[in-house]
Write an enzyme that holds these catalytic residues in place. Sequence first.
Site, PDB file in Angstrom:
ATOM      1  N   THR A  24      30.643 -13.231  -2.465  1.00 46.86           N
ATOM      2  CA  THR A  24      30.682 -11.776  -2.336  1.00 46.86           C
ATOM      3  C   THR A  24      29.465 -11.325  -1.531  1.00 46.86           C
ATOM      4  O   THR A  24      28.585 -12.127  -1.207  1.00 46.86           O
ATOM      5  CB  THR A  24      30.630 -11.085  -3.718  1.00 46.86           C
ATOM      6  OG1 THR A  24      29.364 -11.366  -4.323  1.00 46.86           O
ATOM      7  CG2 THR A  24      31.752 -11.562  -4.632  1.00 46.86           C
ATOM      8  N   GLN A  70      10.894  -4.630  -6.923  1.00 49.02           N
ATOM      9  CA  GLN A  70      12.309  -4.909  -7.199  1.00 49.02           C
ATOM     10  C   GLN A  70      12.653  -4.729  -8.682  1.00 49.02           C
ATOM     11  O   GLN A  70      13.823  -4.590  -9.034  1.00 49.02           O
ATOM     12  CB  GLN A  70      12.657  -6.344  -6.788  1.00 49.02           C
ATOM     13  CG  GLN A  70      12.585  -6.612  -5.306  1.00 49.02           C
ATOM     14  CD  GLN A  70      12.995  -8.031  -4.963  1.00 49.02           C
ATOM     15  OE1 GLN A  70      13.610  -8.730  -5.768  1.00 49.02           O
ATOM     16  NE2 GLN A  70      12.664  -8.483  -3.763  1.00 49.02           N
ATOM     17  N   TYR A  77      16.480 -10.210 -11.822  1.00 45.35           N
ATOM     18  CA  TYR A  77      17.937 -10.249 -11.973  1.00 45.35           C
ATOM     19  C   TYR A  77      18.309 -11.020 -13.240  1.00 45.35           C
ATOM     20  O   TYR A  77      19.179 -10.601 -14.006  1.00 45.35           O
ATOM     21  CB  TYR A  77      18.574 -10.909 -10.748  1.00 45.35           C
ATOM     22  CG  TYR A  77      20.086 -10.986 -10.819  1.00 45.35           C
ATOM     23  CD1 TYR A  77      20.866  -9.849 -10.614  1.00 45.35           C
ATOM     24  CD2 TYR A  77      20.728 -12.186 -11.111  1.00 45.35           C
ATOM     25  CE1 TYR A  77      22.255  -9.908 -10.691  1.00 45.35           C
ATOM     26  CE2 TYR A  77      22.110 -12.256 -11.185  1.00 45.35           C
ATOM     27  CZ  TYR A  77      22.868 -11.116 -10.981  1.00 45.35           C
ATOM     28  OH  TYR A  77      24.241 -11.191 -11.068  1.00 45.35           O
ATOM     29  N   GLY A  78      17.647 -12.164 -13.466  1.00 47.02           N
ATOM     30  CA  GLY A  78      17.940 -12.947 -14.655  1.00 47.02           C
ATOM     31  C   GLY A  78      17.696 -12.168 -15.929  1.00 47.02           C
ATOM     32  O   GLY A  78      18.498 -12.198 -16.868  1.00 47.02           O
ATOM     33  N   ASP A 119      28.885   6.557 -10.445  1.00 44.04           N
ATOM     34  CA  ASP A 119      27.637   5.880 -10.108  1.00 44.04           C
ATOM     35  C   ASP A 119      26.913   5.629 -11.422  1.00 44.04           C
ATOM     36  O   ASP A 119      26.411   6.561 -12.049  1.00 44.04           O
ATOM     37  CB  ASP A 119      26.797   6.764  -9.179  1.00 44.04           C
ATOM     38  CG  ASP A 119      25.466   6.132  -8.787  1.00 44.04           C
ATOM     39  OD1 ASP A 119      25.126   5.065  -9.339  1.00 44.04           O
ATOM     40  OD2 ASP A 119      24.772   6.709  -7.938  1.00 44.04           O
ATOM     41  N   ILE A 120      26.846   4.375 -11.866  1.00 42.66           N
ATOM     42  CA  ILE A 120      26.266   4.093 -13.176  1.00 42.66           C
ATOM     43  C   ILE A 120      24.760   4.336 -13.204  1.00 42.66           C
ATOM     44  O   ILE A 120      24.168   4.351 -14.284  1.00 42.66           O
ATOM     45  CB  ILE A 120      26.589   2.666 -13.655  1.00 42.66           C
ATOM     46  CG1 ILE A 120      25.857   1.603 -12.830  1.00 42.66           C
ATOM     47  CG2 ILE A 120      28.094   2.420 -13.654  1.00 42.66           C
ATOM     48  CD1 ILE A 120      25.897   0.218 -13.455  1.00 42.66           C
TER      49      ILE A 120
END
Length: 279
Positions: free
Chosen positions: A236, A111, A205-206, A67-68
């Site tokens: 995915t 987030q 995310y970016g 688990d990173i």
Amino acid sequence: MLTSMPLSVVTGGNAGIGFEIARALAGHTHCVLTARDEARGRAAVKSLLDDAARQNKTLALEFAQLDIGDSQSIKRFASWLESKGEMPVDVLVNNAGMAFKQADPTPFEAQTVPTLATNYFGTLAVTEALLPLLNKQNGRLVFVASQAGLSAFHQCSPEIQARWKLAASRDSSDEVTALVNEYIECVRTGGSGALRERGWCLTNYGVSKLAVTALAKTYAKRGISSTSCCPGYVSTAMTSFRGAKTPEAGSKTPVALALSADAPRDGFFRDGLADATYL
């Protein structure tokens, strides 16, 4: 099990792109497929081995839990690898990551930390833990990044862009980490409004994938073969299966960077080995 084959490690290998990367690497190296969930990881290995057996093929593949996002898990995994006596690690593919769905009701501010904690800080932590085990002559680091990082970069002000470029030019990850922490603090104290005022982009995310691409560059500055790539828009769970590419197609670029004799030692790539470097 001792092996004379090169040794590879794939993070987040139980599904999607990571699953297909592991399939490809296991045909050329002794591949350790890792996953956060042990049951899913073992099921993935069994599925790959069963598929190979049906085709009369042989894969050199095994599972290990990793688990990173968990420092103790990373420490256990590094110790387990070292204890096996199969050193050095010839290829590390940093594939594990996460993204909130567009329809997720979690506020943007909430987030931010989970996204950066996994995609950047987790990737940095596992790379640092395995770096002492990497083949000193021809070991390779491959980071699965995203076109979203390039988009995030272009959405930043010229001043912020210049700081990302400078951070990526260093032979240490410190300045990349400082930029990530600055972004997080900006969100924490002022939300999206503060990001706009200070020249940042509005995508957690970016930024996480921009940071991963910059991180890859810092390892290359140390003389390590270290590249990042965009696998494309892949069907995915992360994309809610809306991507135009299959996971197998999405694995092509990271696999080429991991295995090709002609693979570059630095840069950001997509569509095979097409250079798309921007930092």
